[in-house]
Scaffold this motif. Structure first.
Motif, mmCIF file in Angstrom:
data_model
loop_
_atom_site.group_PDB
_atom_site.id
_atom_site.type_symbol
_atom_site.label_atom_id
_atom_site.label_comp_id
_atom_site.label_asym_id
_atom_site.label_seq_id
_atom_site.Cartn_x
_atom_site.Cartn_y
_atom_site.Cartn_z
ATOM 1 N N ILE A 95 38.773 41.988 31.790
ATOM 2 C CA ILE A 95 38.531 43.304 32.161
ATOM 3 C C ILE A 95 39.657 43.585 32.776
ATOM 4 O O ILE A 95 39.126 42.944 34.791
ATOM 5 C CB ILE A 95 36.948 43.731 32.671
ATOM 6 N N LYS A 96 40.678 44.132 32.702
ATOM 7 C CA LYS A 96 41.821 44.640 33.379
ATOM 8 C C LYS A 96 41.113 45.355 34.632
ATOM 9 O O LYS A 96 42.456 45.284 35.792
ATOM 10 C CB LYS A 96 42.574 45.127 32.972
ATOM 11 N N GLU A 97 40.625 46.208 34.172
ATOM 12 C CA GLU A 97 40.282 47.197 35.543
ATOM 13 C C GLU A 97 39.619 46.479 36.748
ATOM 14 O O GLU A 97 40.496 46.530 38.328
ATOM 15 C CB GLU A 97 39.088 48.092 35.269
ATOM 16 N N GLN A 98 39.056 45.445 36.470
ATOM 17 C CA GLN A 98 38.643 44.494 37.580
ATOM 18 C C GLN A 98 39.334 43.240 38.280
ATOM 19 O O GLN A 98 39.578 43.830 39.552
ATOM 20 C CB GLN A 98 37.501 43.413 36.602
ATOM 21 N N HIS A 99 40.490 43.023 37.287
ATOM 22 C CA HIS A 99 41.566 42.680 38.310
ATOM 23 C C HIS A 99 42.370 43.765 38.872
ATOM 24 O O HIS A 99 43.094 42.653 39.930
ATOM 25 C CB HIS A 99 42.351 41.803 36.850
ATOM 26 N N GLU A 100 42.501 44.461 38.029
ATOM 27 C CA GLU A 100 43.493 45.657 39.276
ATOM 28 C C GLU A 100 42.261 46.266 40.459
ATOM 29 O O GLU A 100 42.985 46.228 41.279
ATOM 30 C CB GLU A 100 43.754 46.842 38.794
ATOM 31 N N MET A 101 41.238 46.194 40.538
ATOM 32 C CA MET A 101 40.554 46.395 41.541
ATOM 33 C C MET A 101 40.627 45.467 42.439
ATOM 34 O O MET A 101 40.587 45.651 44.073
ATOM 35 C CB MET A 101 39.323 46.945 41.716
ATOM 36 N N GLU A 102 40.394 44.140 42.658
ATOM 37 C CA GLU A 102 39.847 42.212 42.865
ATOM 38 C C GLU A 102 42.063 42.810 44.258
ATOM 39 O O GLU A 102 41.789 42.230 45.091
ATOM 40 C CB GLU A 102 40.839 41.573 42.406
ATOM 41 N N ARG A 103 43.175 42.776 43.190
ATOM 42 C CA ARG A 103 44.263 42.722 43.526
ATOM 43 C C ARG A 103 44.571 43.963 44.629
ATOM 44 O O ARG A 103 45.381 44.136 45.236
ATOM 45 C CB ARG A 103 45.551 42.841 42.613
ATOM 46 N N LYS A 104 43.922 45.102 44.354
ATOM 47 C CA LYS A 104 44.430 46.192 45.366
ATOM 48 C C LYS A 104 43.771 45.683 46.826
ATOM 49 O O LYS A 104 44.403 46.154 47.721
ATOM 50 C CB LYS A 104 43.623 47.495 44.793
#
Length: 239
Positions: A95-104
């Motif tokens: 789930i790419k969106e999860q990863h992007e929120m974590e990295r942000k």
């Protein structure tokens, strides 16, 4: 049903320290990932799925673009199964969106100037990870009751939380005990596998140069992560 309990950054020393018997099973050890120049999550799981070193291909995409990797089903060992269920695996169903929120949030944490601001961001980051963990935990539990011949559940919580909280032994122990309890709910033979472990960098955590494996049925020695595609095919053929 063949089951892989895939746990990002499951650290061998903590499995022992916290005596996680269901994660250890009868046989356990460290995976050999020395062939990789850096223990990158996307590289290692892509190499696991294909049975070959994917480092050059994945790294060439760059740190940001590599997270868009979606391997074709027919390029993975999953194709040998009739009805596989692959949950949230980097390089396949992540789930790419999860990863992007974590990295942000991770970037915001290290950019923050005050301790108060850092504390607030850390709380949001941890809550985001734990919420995702609960969702994956439920999906994995449901899949284990389903009509699948192969189930792989990927859990990122030890990695995500560990990056900001590895020095918090109480929190890490809670996570490992929860993962151990999940393993205890699996009623068929299963393999526990991590891409890499985690080592302390002050209060934070970074990827270590080995992974973790365990089974209840065979001593695997010191396998490479690229060995598992062939191993699993062999186990399937035997069964």
């Amino acid at each position: 049903m063949m089951i892989i309990f895939a746990i990002d950054a499951l650290e061998y020393t903590l499995v022992e320290e916290f005596n996680c018997s269901n994660l250890k099973q009868k046989f356990y050890g460290k995976t050999n990932i020395k062939e990789f120049s850096e223990p990158k999550t996307m590289v290692l799981w892509s190499s696991f799925m294909t049975g070959k070193n994917m480092e050059k291909e994945i790294v060439a995409k760059g740190d940001k673009e590599m997270w868009n990797t979606r391997l074709d089903f027919n390029d993975t060992f999953f194709k040998q199964f009739e009805n596989p269920k692959i949950i949230d695996l980097p390089g396949f169903s992540y789930i790419k969106e999860q990863h992007e929120m974590e990295r942000k949030l991770l970037k915001e944490y290290f950019d923050a100037k005050s301790e108060e601001e850092k504390k607030k961001i850390r709380g949001a980051y941890n809550n985001l990870s734990f919420e995702h963990h609960r969702k994956i935990k439920q999906e994995f539990s449901t899949a284990l009751k389903g009509d699948y011949d192969f189930v792989l559940g990927y859990f990122s919580v030890a990695d995500v939380i560990g990056h900001l909280n590895f020095g918090n032994r109480t929190m890490m122990k809670m996570i490992y005990k929860d993962l151990d309890e999940i393993a205890g709910t699996i009623n068929e033979p299963y393999i526990v596998l991590s891409d890499h472990g985690m080592e302390a960098v002050g209060i934070f955590g970074d990827h270590s140069s080995y992974g973790f494996w365990s089974t209840g049925f065979k001593d695997l020695g010191s396998p490479k992560i690229t060995d598992f595609a062939g191993m699993i095919k062999g186990l399937k053929d035997v069964n």
